[in-house]
Design a protein around this motif. Structure first.
Motif, short mmCIF file in Angstrom:
data_model
loop_
_atom_site.label_atom_id
_atom_site.label_comp_id
_atom_site.label_asym_id
_atom_site.label_seq_id
_atom_site.Cartn_x
_atom_site.Cartn_y
_atom_site.Cartn_z
N LYS A 10 0.82 -1.20 0.00
CA LYS A 10 0.00 0.00 0.00
C LYS A 10 0.86 1.26 0.00
CE LYS A 10 -3.88 2.07 2.43
NZ LYS A 10 -4.79 1.97 3.57
N ASN A 11 1.97 1.23 0.72
CA ASN A 11 2.85 2.40 0.81
C ASN A 11 3.76 2.56 -0.40
OD1 ASN A 11 1.82 3.15 3.28
ND2 ASN A 11 3.35 2.01 4.42
N ASN A 12 4.02 1.49 -1.14
CA ASN A 12 5.01 1.53 -2.22
C ASN A 12 4.46 1.11 -3.58
OD1 ASN A 12 7.33 2.31 -0.61
ND2 ASN A 12 7.06 0.31 0.35
N TYR A 13 3.16 1.20 -3.78
CA TYR A 13 2.60 0.71 -5.03
C TYR A 13 3.10 1.50 -6.24
CZ TYR A 13 -0.79 4.54 -4.97
OH TYR A 13 -1.39 5.77 -4.97
N ILE A 17 5.12 -0.26 -9.40
CA ILE A 17 4.64 -0.10 -10.77
C ILE A 17 5.74 0.52 -11.65
CG2 ILE A 17 3.00 1.17 -12.23
CD1 ILE A 17 0.96 0.82 -9.94
N GLY A 18 6.43 1.52 -11.13
CA GLY A 18 7.51 2.16 -11.88
C GLY A 18 8.65 1.21 -12.19
N ILE A 19 9.01 0.36 -11.22
CA ILE A 19 10.08 -0.60 -11.44
C ILE A 19 9.69 -1.61 -12.51
CG2 ILE A 19 11.32 -2.53 -10.37
CD1 ILE A 19 11.32 -0.84 -7.76
N VAL A 20 8.47 -2.12 -12.44
CA VAL A 20 8.02 -3.12 -13.42
C VAL A 20 7.93 -2.52 -14.82
CG1 VAL A 20 6.06 -4.58 -14.07
CG2 VAL A 20 6.84 -4.53 -11.70
N LEU A 21 7.30 -1.35 -14.93
CA LEU A 21 7.18 -0.73 -16.25
C LEU A 21 8.53 -0.31 -16.81
CD1 LEU A 21 3.97 1.47 -15.87
CD2 LEU A 21 4.23 -0.70 -17.07
N TYR A 47 20.32 -7.74 -19.62
CA TYR A 47 20.28 -7.62 -18.16
C TYR A 47 20.54 -6.18 -17.71
CZ TYR A 47 20.66 -12.64 -18.62
OH TYR A 47 20.45 -13.95 -18.98
N TYR A 48 21.57 -5.57 -18.26
CA TYR A 48 21.89 -4.19 -17.89
C TYR A 48 20.81 -3.22 -18.37
CZ TYR A 48 26.57 -5.74 -16.64
OH TYR A 48 27.63 -6.37 -16.06
N SER A 49 20.30 -3.45 -19.56
CA SER A 49 19.26 -2.58 -20.09
C SER A 49 17.98 -2.68 -19.26
CB SER A 49 18.98 -2.95 -21.54
OG SER A 49 18.04 -2.09 -22.11
N THR A 50 17.62 -3.89 -18.85
CA THR A 50 16.44 -4.08 -18.01
C THR A 50 16.64 -3.45 -16.64
OG1 THR A 50 15.94 -6.13 -19.18
CG2 THR A 50 14.88 -5.81 -17.06
N LEU A 51 17.81 -3.63 -16.06
CA LEU A 51 18.11 -3.05 -14.75
C LEU A 51 18.10 -1.52 -14.82
CD1 LEU A 51 18.98 -3.46 -11.79
CD2 LEU A 51 21.34 -3.47 -12.61
N TYR A 52 18.71 -0.98 -15.85
CA TYR A 52 18.74 0.47 -16.03
C TYR A 52 17.32 1.03 -16.19
CZ TYR A 52 20.44 4.97 -17.78
OH TYR A 52 20.70 6.29 -17.94
N GLY A 53 16.50 0.34 -16.98
CA GLY A 53 15.12 0.76 -17.15
C GLY A 53 14.33 0.70 -15.85
N ALA A 54 14.58 -0.33 -15.04
CA ALA A 54 13.90 -0.46 -13.75
C ALA A 54 14.29 0.69 -12.82
CB ALA A 54 14.22 -1.80 -13.11
N LEU A 60 11.43 7.81 -11.76
CA LEU A 60 10.36 8.59 -12.36
C LEU A 60 9.08 8.50 -11.55
CD1 LEU A 60 9.40 10.29 -14.80
CD2 LEU A 60 8.66 8.15 -15.82
N PHE A 61 8.67 7.29 -11.17
CA PHE A 61 7.41 7.13 -10.45
C PHE A 61 7.52 7.58 -9.00
CE2 PHE A 61 6.02 5.11 -14.15
CZ PHE A 61 4.68 4.81 -14.07
N SER A 62 8.71 7.60 -8.44
CA SER A 62 8.85 8.05 -7.05
C SER A 62 8.64 9.55 -6.93
CB SER A 62 10.21 7.65 -6.49
OG SER A 62 11.24 8.37 -7.11
N MET A 63 8.72 10.28 -8.04
CA MET A 63 8.45 11.71 -8.00
C MET A 63 6.98 12.01 -7.71
SD MET A 63 10.75 13.33 -11.11
CE MET A 63 9.38 13.23 -12.19
N PHE A 64 6.10 11.07 -8.02
CA PHE A 64 4.67 11.30 -7.89
C PHE A 64 4.11 10.83 -6.55
CE2 PHE A 64 5.42 10.79 -12.47
CZ PHE A 64 5.10 12.08 -12.85
#
Length: 79
Positions: A10-13, A17-21, A47-54, A60-64
């Protein structure tokens, strides 16, 4: 045990979501754009590209995420 998991989700949804997307976006970037020579440090490996994107998705999502201390202060001043 279920209580702390529910509270965590509930506190980190937004972060989750940002990590998965971001991870999905990073993988798709590697797959469709990527580096064909393999010498690129981030896009040369899925692996690096996926980690970097996560990481970028998380940032990005933590700003909201609403700031509870700031909201509480605003509510106290309005009363």
């Amino acid at each position: 045990m279920k209580n702390w998991i529910t509270k965590f989700l509930k506190n980190n949804y937004l972060n989750i979501i940002g990590i998965v997307l971001g991870a999905i976006g990073g993988f798709f970037y590697w797959h469709f754009v990527g580096c064909t020579s393999g010498h690129c440090p981030i896009t040369g490996s899925p692996y690096y590209s996926t980690l970097y994107g996560a990481i970028l998705g998380w940032l990005l999502f933590s700003m909201f995420k609403p700031n509870k201390k700031k909201q509480k202060h605003i509510e106290e001043n309005n009363d």
